[in-house]
Design a protein around this motif. Structure first.
Motif, mmCIF file in Angstrom:
data_model
loop_
_atom_site.group_PDB
_atom_site.id
_atom_site.type_symbol
_atom_site.label_atom_id
_atom_site.label_comp_id
_atom_site.label_asym_id
_atom_site.label_seq_id
_atom_site.Cartn_x
_atom_site.Cartn_y
_atom_site.Cartn_z
ATOM 1 N N ALA A 1 12.290 1.958 25.729
ATOM 2 C CA ALA A 1 12.019 1.018 24.798
ATOM 3 C C ALA A 1 12.902 -0.508 24.748
ATOM 4 C CB ALA A 1 12.824 1.596 23.381
ATOM 5 N N CYS A 2 14.016 -0.513 25.585
ATOM 6 C CA CYS A 2 14.489 -1.525 25.866
ATOM 7 C C CYS A 2 13.919 -2.369 26.902
ATOM 8 C CB CYS A 2 15.925 -1.311 26.292
ATOM 9 S SG CYS A 2 17.104 -1.035 25.152
ATOM 10 N N LEU A 3 13.209 -1.784 27.850
ATOM 11 C CA LEU A 3 12.618 -2.298 28.800
ATOM 12 C C LEU A 3 11.135 -2.805 28.226
ATOM 13 C CD1 LEU A 3 11.910 -2.684 31.836
ATOM 14 C CD2 LEU A 3 10.912 -0.451 31.727
ATOM 15 N N ALA A 4 10.408 -2.157 27.290
ATOM 16 C CA ALA A 4 9.169 -2.780 26.480
ATOM 17 C C ALA A 4 9.758 -3.978 25.847
ATOM 18 C CB ALA A 4 8.731 -1.711 25.663
ATOM 19 N N VAL A 5 10.791 -4.251 25.396
ATOM 20 C CA VAL A 5 11.320 -5.382 24.598
ATOM 21 C C VAL A 5 11.457 -6.360 25.567
ATOM 22 C CG1 VAL A 5 13.064 -6.489 23.379
ATOM 23 C CG2 VAL A 5 12.283 -4.053 22.538
ATOM 24 N N ALA A 6 11.941 -6.206 26.706
ATOM 25 C CA ALA A 6 12.150 -7.219 27.631
ATOM 26 C C ALA A 6 10.773 -7.676 28.134
ATOM 27 C CB ALA A 6 13.041 -6.588 28.835
ATOM 28 N N TRP A 7 10.010 -6.811 28.392
ATOM 29 C CA TRP A 7 8.467 -7.347 28.970
ATOM 30 C C TRP A 7 7.744 -7.999 28.023
ATOM 31 C CZ3 TRP A 7 6.816 -8.248 33.432
ATOM 32 C CH2 TRP A 7 7.288 -7.488 34.438
ATOM 33 N N LEU A 8 7.784 -7.718 26.604
ATOM 34 C CA LEU A 8 7.360 -8.313 25.597
ATOM 35 C C LEU A 8 7.770 -9.878 25.553
ATOM 36 C CD1 LEU A 8 6.987 -5.572 22.823
ATOM 37 C CD2 LEU A 8 5.191 -6.580 24.156
ATOM 38 N N ILE A 9 9.242 -9.901 25.563
ATOM 39 C CA ILE A 9 9.727 -11.327 25.530
ATOM 40 C C ILE A 9 9.259 -12.261 26.700
ATOM 41 C CG2 ILE A 9 11.678 -12.777 25.589
ATOM 42 C CD1 ILE A 9 13.214 -10.430 24.145
ATOM 43 N N ILE A 10 9.151 -11.683 27.964
ATOM 44 C CA ILE A 10 8.716 -12.180 29.145
ATOM 45 C C ILE A 10 7.189 -12.679 29.094
ATOM 46 C CG2 ILE A 10 8.106 -11.981 31.548
ATOM 47 C CD1 ILE A 10 10.576 -9.941 31.720
ATOM 48 N N GLY A 11 6.545 -11.665 28.545
ATOM 49 C CA GLY A 11 5.005 -11.991 28.140
ATOM 50 C C GLY A 11 4.945 -13.230 27.023
ATOM 51 N N ALA A 12 5.627 -13.069 26.147
ATOM 52 C CA ALA A 12 5.361 -14.017 25.063
ATOM 53 C C ALA A 12 5.655 -15.480 25.698
ATOM 54 C CB ALA A 12 6.338 -13.637 23.784
ATOM 55 N N VAL A 13 6.505 -15.787 26.379
ATOM 56 C CA VAL A 13 6.876 -17.079 27.038
ATOM 57 C C VAL A 13 5.562 -17.342 28.256
ATOM 58 C CG1 VAL A 13 8.566 -18.212 28.381
ATOM 59 C CG2 VAL A 13 9.366 -16.556 26.953
ATOM 60 N N LEU A 14 5.179 -16.285 28.865
ATOM 61 C CA LEU A 14 4.224 -16.674 29.883
ATOM 62 C C LEU A 14 2.788 -16.720 29.122
ATOM 63 C CD1 LEU A 14 4.894 -13.736 32.539
ATOM 64 C CD2 LEU A 14 5.413 -16.343 32.772
ATOM 65 N N ILE A 15 2.582 -16.311 28.040
ATOM 66 C CA ILE A 15 1.314 -16.412 27.592
ATOM 67 C C ILE A 15 1.022 -17.885 26.960
ATOM 68 C CG2 ILE A 15 -0.309 -15.971 25.374
ATOM 69 C CD1 ILE A 15 0.825 -12.876 25.935
ATOM 70 N N ARG A 16 2.429 -18.345 26.507
ATOM 71 C CA ARG A 16 2.291 -19.604 25.951
ATOM 72 C C ARG A 16 2.093 -20.731 27.022
ATOM 73 N NH1 ARG A 16 1.933 -20.773 20.548
ATOM 74 N NH2 ARG A 16 3.560 -22.366 20.872
ATOM 75 N N GLY A 17 2.230 -20.606 28.324
ATOM 76 C CA GLY A 17 2.136 -21.410 29.513
ATOM 77 C C GLY A 17 3.399 -22.124 29.746
ATOM 78 N N ILE A 18 3.094 -23.112 30.765
ATOM 79 C CA ILE A 18 4.242 -23.890 31.107
ATOM 80 C C ILE A 18 4.948 -24.765 29.992
ATOM 81 C CG2 ILE A 18 3.144 -25.941 32.125
ATOM 82 C CD1 ILE A 18 5.583 -23.702 33.900
ATOM 83 N N LYS A 19 4.250 -25.243 29.145
ATOM 84 C CA LYS A 19 4.877 -26.170 28.095
ATOM 85 C C LYS A 19 5.579 -25.126 27.356
ATOM 86 C CE LYS A 19 1.298 -29.579 27.783
ATOM 87 N NZ LYS A 19 2.076 -30.605 28.427
ATOM 88 N N SER A 20 5.495 -24.129 26.986
ATOM 89 C CA SER A 20 6.250 -23.199 26.236
ATOM 90 C C SER A 20 7.564 -22.661 26.995
ATOM 91 C CB SER A 20 5.451 -21.896 25.799
ATOM 92 O OG SER A 20 6.375 -20.903 25.230
ATOM 93 N N SER A 21 7.379 -22.519 28.217
ATOM 94 C CA SER A 21 8.697 -22.171 29.050
ATOM 95 C C SER A 21 9.554 -23.210 29.367
ATOM 96 C CB SER A 21 8.172 -21.623 30.590
ATOM 97 O OG SER A 21 7.439 -22.428 31.235
ATOM 98 N N GLY A 22 8.880 -24.427 29.366
ATOM 99 C CA GLY A 22 9.634 -25.782 29.418
ATOM 100 C C GLY A 22 10.679 -25.875 28.442
ATOM 101 N N LYS A 23 10.091 -25.536 27.079
ATOM 102 C CA LYS A 23 10.884 -25.942 25.923
ATOM 103 C C LYS A 23 11.823 -24.574 25.882
ATOM 104 C CE LYS A 23 8.267 -29.122 24.050
ATOM 105 N NZ LYS A 23 7.637 -29.561 25.393
ATOM 106 N N ALA A 24 11.477 -23.678 26.301
ATOM 107 C CA ALA A 24 12.373 -22.414 26.158
ATOM 108 C C ALA A 24 13.716 -22.681 27.256
ATOM 109 C CB ALA A 24 11.731 -21.227 26.560
ATOM 110 N N ALA A 25 13.246 -23.499 28.217
ATOM 111 C CA ALA A 25 14.371 -23.703 29.173
ATOM 112 C C ALA A 25 15.444 -24.472 28.831
ATOM 113 C CB ALA A 25 13.631 -24.563 30.410
ATOM 114 N N TYR A 26 15.364 -25.289 27.682
ATOM 115 C CA TYR A 26 16.435 -25.862 27.096
ATOM 116 C C TYR A 26 17.486 -24.868 26.608
ATOM 117 C CZ TYR A 26 13.817 -30.236 27.161
ATOM 118 O OH TYR A 26 13.185 -31.535 27.376
ATOM 119 N N PHE A 27 17.157 -23.968 26.115
ATOM 120 C CA PHE A 27 18.133 -23.101 25.808
ATOM 121 C C PHE A 27 18.509 -22.095 26.712
ATOM 122 C CE2 PHE A 27 18.496 -18.097 24.279
ATOM 123 C CZ PHE A 27 19.743 -18.603 23.529
#
Length: 563
Positions: free
Chosen positions: A188-214
């Motif tokens: 279950a924890c693994l699934a949550v981790a992959w869902l978060i990874i996928g959510a950032v990847l789906i949004r593309g590089i602009k999304s991961s760039g914004k997330a990088a500040y945090f």
């Protein structure tokens, strides 16, 4: 790079469709990629094992002659070409297998990295308990538990070690009967981790760039909080002194230099294709020189800070338990993150739950930053190769998440840590070192240092100094070759906690290593075969395959207009 080549029009398939919002997004993304779990739990233990304060000397030397030069090379290469790892190696088609092998190693890395994130998330959830569950012995552990230390004269184990091995991992003593059934809580924890990874990847590089500040800033906030707490603990000073206490004779030990080179190599995430991918989204004319200095310095500082925190709290633990040898309370690898740290935090006098939450949240954030970078690298290579046929971004990212989650389940079985160790050695560490040497040869010798420096001047308008030229051509590949030779000469049968692997596991490991290394001759033969019209003799076709491909061009359609 000739003017004619620079003026080549790039079709829509070749042009990067995304860019970083600004230079800070790129900088913080690289920091979150490079500063990862290895800085927190690997560096302190490796330094302790290899001479304490003495280890810092070869580590800094390796940073200057390997870490920074390779980082500069990869950022420049990715920014100039504007594509993923495979496209970047259009400069030397004969060695394009280097990029293919690196992508496979990145794929192996992201699977077991996500499993460590699952362990981190599991501990994070447990940290919200009224009493930390690893702070005291449980009746079910019987006489195996001792509340003093994980390593004591009676041979018993601490609550933290027993909690990790029996309650979290349900760890098997060996793999003779297989890996066992996956732990549903970790799944279950693994699934949550992959869902978060996928959510950032789906949004593309602009999304991961914004997330990088945090992702890039939050770990340092937590590190500073933990550092302030660690240095104020009773006994912390003796622990930090123990960490930095030099053992000068270790400077003559080749194992120490080997450890320093590999630590720099893997902590910066170089030669895996991820840095090339991130740089490919840069503005073509961005001067990245200062970025390299900042990123590599931040990476090193985080490692040193983590070492001070680790041995500060372990010094406190030794004082509380009356142990004179601080080194006896240190656990390596995942044991440092999930045994030594939790054990020490559990003994904090005030609100240990808060520090536990901060620590494991920091580890989880570090894991997100690294895995997003790995995932971006894999997706970019697929898009570069197949274009629109690869499908929409959300479908491609979703497929990666589904496949990655499915493979990662094996790591959350009772025998999962055996598999992590196996994949890390055969699928990542060993093959990546060989491929890294191939990368330096492709750029510095096949393409040529002089030509590469001309590309940098065309792109950024700066001259490349002799320091960089000498490192790329001689010093860096020479040191890497020495490390590889040392590894081969001293290679022993792989074990986990002293337990040997069954024959079938080692066979699987050799197959995995071969899969990555066979990319070299495979792609070389393909490049040679494609030159059948460019020469009648073997040598002519080989020379043609060694020259840049017709598709090799900068990431802009034409030269800037002259004033």
């Amino acid at each position: 790079m000739s003017r004619k080549q620079a003026e080549l029009k790039l079709d829509e398939k070749q042009k990067p469709k995304e860019e970083w919002g600004n230079g800070l997004e790129f900088l913080f993304s690289c920091i979150s990629l490079s500063v990862g779990l290895g800085n927190i739990w690997r560096f302190p233990y490796i330094a302790f094992q290899n001479g304490g304060g003495t280890f810092v000397i070869p580590y800094l030397i390796a940073l200057l002659v390997i870490g920074r030069p390779v980082y500069y090379l990869e950022i420049s290469l990715g920014q100039f070409r504007g594509g993923g790892a495979l496209r970047a190696f259009d400069l030397a088609p004969l060695l394009k297998g280097v990029a293919a092998g690196q992508v496979l190693a990145t794929g192996a890395s992201i699977t077991y990295y996500s499993s460590i994130m699952a362990l981190t998330l599991r501990f994070l959830l447990a940290s919200f308990s009224a009493e930390l569950p690893w702070s005291s012995c449980r009746p079910s552990w019987g006489s195996d538990c001792h509340d003093v230390s994980a390593a004591n004269a009676s041979g018993k184990m601490s609550p933290a070690q027993l909690y990790f091995e029996r309650e979290i991992l349900h760890e098997l003593p060996n793999l003779d009967d297989g890996v066992g059934v996956p732990n549903w809580q970790l799944v279950a924890c693994l699934a949550v981790a992959w869902l978060i990874i996928g959510a950032v990847l789906i949004r593309g590089i602009k999304s991961s760039g914004k997330a990088a500040y945090f992702l890039g800033v939050f770990p340092y906030v937590v590190l500073l909080v933990l550092l302030l707490r660690a240095v104020t603990l009773p006994g912390a000073c003796s622990g930090i002194v123990y960490f930095f206490k030099p053992q000068w004779k270790e400077l003559l030990n080749p194992l120490v230099w080997y450890a320093a080179v590999t630590q720099v190599f893997f902590s910066l995430a170089i030669c895996f294709g991820t840095v090339i991918t991130y740089a490919s989204y840069n503005n073509f004319h961005r001067n990245v020189y200062n970025d390299i200095v900042i990123i590599t310095t931040m990476d090193s500082c985080s490692s040193i800070i983590a070492g001070c925190i680790t041995f500060g709290i372990l010094g406190n633990l030794a004082k509380q338990t009356g142990i004179t040898d601080i080194g006896s309370v240190v656990k390596g690898g995942t044991g440092l993150a999930f045994i030594s740290y939790p054990e020490a935090i559990a003994k904090f006098e005030y609100v240990p739950q808060m520090f536990a939450v901060l620590f494991f949240l920091m580890l989880f954030v570090l894991g997100i930053g690294s895995t997003v970078g790995m995932g971006s690298c894999i997706l970019r290579v697929i898009r570069d190769q197949f274009g629109k046929r690869a499908g929409p971004s959300w479908a491609l990212a979703g497929a990666l998440v589904a496949l990655g989650f499915g493979v990662s389940i094996v790591y959350v079985t009772p025998g999962g840590q055996f598999i992590v160790n196996l994949i890390d050695f055969y699928g990542v560490s060993f093959t990546a070192l060989i491929l890294a040497i191939g990368e330096l040869l492709a750029v510095a010798w096949f393409y040529g240092v002089r030509r590469f420096c001309a590309d940098i001047k065309f792109m950024m308008g700066i001259e490349t100094g002799w320091y960089w030229r000498l490192c790329w051509a001689y010093i860096t590949p020479g040191l890497m070759a020495a490390v590889l030779l040392y590894t081969l000469l001293n290679m022993e049968e792989l074990t986990y906690k002293g337990v040997p692997y069954p024959r079938i596991a080692n066979v699987f490991g050799y197959i995995l290593a071969a899969l990555g290394l066979l990319q070299l001759p495979g792609w070389a033969f393909y490049a040679y075969y494609k030159q059948r019209k460019n020469g009648s003799t073997f040598w002519e076709r080989l020379c043609a395959a060694s020259r840049p491909a017709e598709s090799w061009a900068p990431a802009i359609a034409q030269l800037p207009q002259q004033p």
